[in-house]
Design an enzyme around this catalytic site. Structure first.
Site, short mmCIF file in Angstrom:
data_model
loop_
_atom_site.label_atom_id
_atom_site.label_comp_id
_atom_site.label_asym_id
_atom_site.label_seq_id
_atom_site.Cartn_x
_atom_site.Cartn_y
_atom_site.Cartn_z
N HIS A 198 0.77 -1.11 0.02
CA HIS A 198 0.00 -0.18 -0.23
C HIS A 198 0.76 1.02 0.01
CE1 HIS A 198 0.81 1.05 4.32
NE2 HIS A 198 0.74 -0.49 4.55
N CYS A 218 2.78 -5.24 6.63
CA CYS A 218 2.80 -4.68 5.16
C CYS A 218 3.89 -4.27 4.76
CB CYS A 218 1.51 -3.81 5.32
SG CYS A 218 -0.04 -4.37 5.78
#
Length: 200
Positions: free
Chosen positions: A152, A168
Site C-alpha cells: 500500500h 505490510c
C-alpha cells in the site's frame, strides 16, 4: 515459506529465481540512499535470472519491491517493511485492489497498541490521512483468503527503507499509484525472508 537455502540457490519460484548477484547489486545501489540527491523513483533493472513477467517480489534486506517484466527485467520500487517480529514471508496472490481504501486495524494491532489503534476499531475512511495511502493491493493465500497483509501507499515517505509497519509493505503514494495499474488481480506475490543477504 521462502527460506534462506531456496533463496540463495535460486531454486524455482514459478519458473525462475532472483539471483544473489542481482540483489547484491541492488544492495550496493541502496546504500547510497542516505545522500540527499539519491533518486527514489522507480527504476527498470536487469535480472541475472529471468522470472515470469507479472509477479511481485519483495526483498526486505534491500527494501526493494520488484515488478517483473519480460526479457529478464523488473521495475524496482523502494519500500518500507514490517518490523522484525511482525514481518511474514510467504507466497500470496493479489486478491483485491482498492483506490483510496478504508482501513480498520486488526484485533492484534489493537491488542498490541490500544492507545494508537482502539479509536479506529470501527474503521477509518480512505483519504490522504489514511495509513493505507492512495492505493492498496490485498494479499490472499489459498485456504485462508485475506491475510490482512497489504502492499500500500503511505503519506510518510520518511518510513520508506525502514522496518516500521505491522507487516505490510509500503511505498510512497506516488510510487504505489505507478505500480497499481500494472498489477492485475490474481498476480503472484513473493515476500522473502529477512536476513537472506549477507550484511555489509
Amino acid at each position: 515459506m521462502i527460506d534462506r537455502r531456496r533463496f540463495l540457490t535460486s531454486a524455482a519460484i514459478g519458473a525462475g529465481g532472483l539471483s544473489l548477484p542481482t540483489l547484491l547489486q541492488a544492495q550496493e545501489d541502496t546504500q547510497a540512499i542516505a545522500e540527499p540527491t539519491f533518486d527514489m523513483s522507480p527504476k527498470v533493472v536487469q535480472l541475472d535470472n529471468p522470472l515470469p513477467p507479472g509477479e511481485i517480489h519483495v526483498v526486505p534486506d534491500v527494501y526493494s519491491l520488484y515488478w517483473t517484466l519480460p526479457d529478464a527485467e523488473a521495475i524496482r520500487y523502494y519500500v518500507g517493511v514490517g518490523r522484525d517480529e511482525l514481518y511474514e514471508a510467504g507466497e500470496f496472490t493479489v486478491g483485491a485492489k482498492k483506490e483510496w481504501p478504508s482501513w480498520t486495524p486488526t484485533p492484534d494491532m489493537i491488542e498490541r497498541d490500544p492507545d494508537s489503534y482502539a479509536k479506529y476499531a470501527d474503521g477509518m475512511p480512505g483519504g490522504p490521512e489514511n495509513p493505507l495511502g492512495a492505493r492498496a493491493l490485498y494479499l490472499f493465500q489459498e485456504g485462508i483468503g485475506d491475510t490482512f497483509l497489504r502492499i500500500h501507499g503511505t503519506n510518510k515517505p520518511s518510513t520508506i527503507r525502514t522496518d516500521v509497519s505491522n507487516g505490510c509493505a509500503r511505498l510512497t503514494n506516488e510510487q504505489v499509484i505507478d505500480l497499481y495499474p500494472r498489477v492485475p488481480t490474481g498476480s503472484r506475490v513473493f515476500l522473502y525472508e529477512k536476513n537472506l543477504l549477507p550484511r555489509a
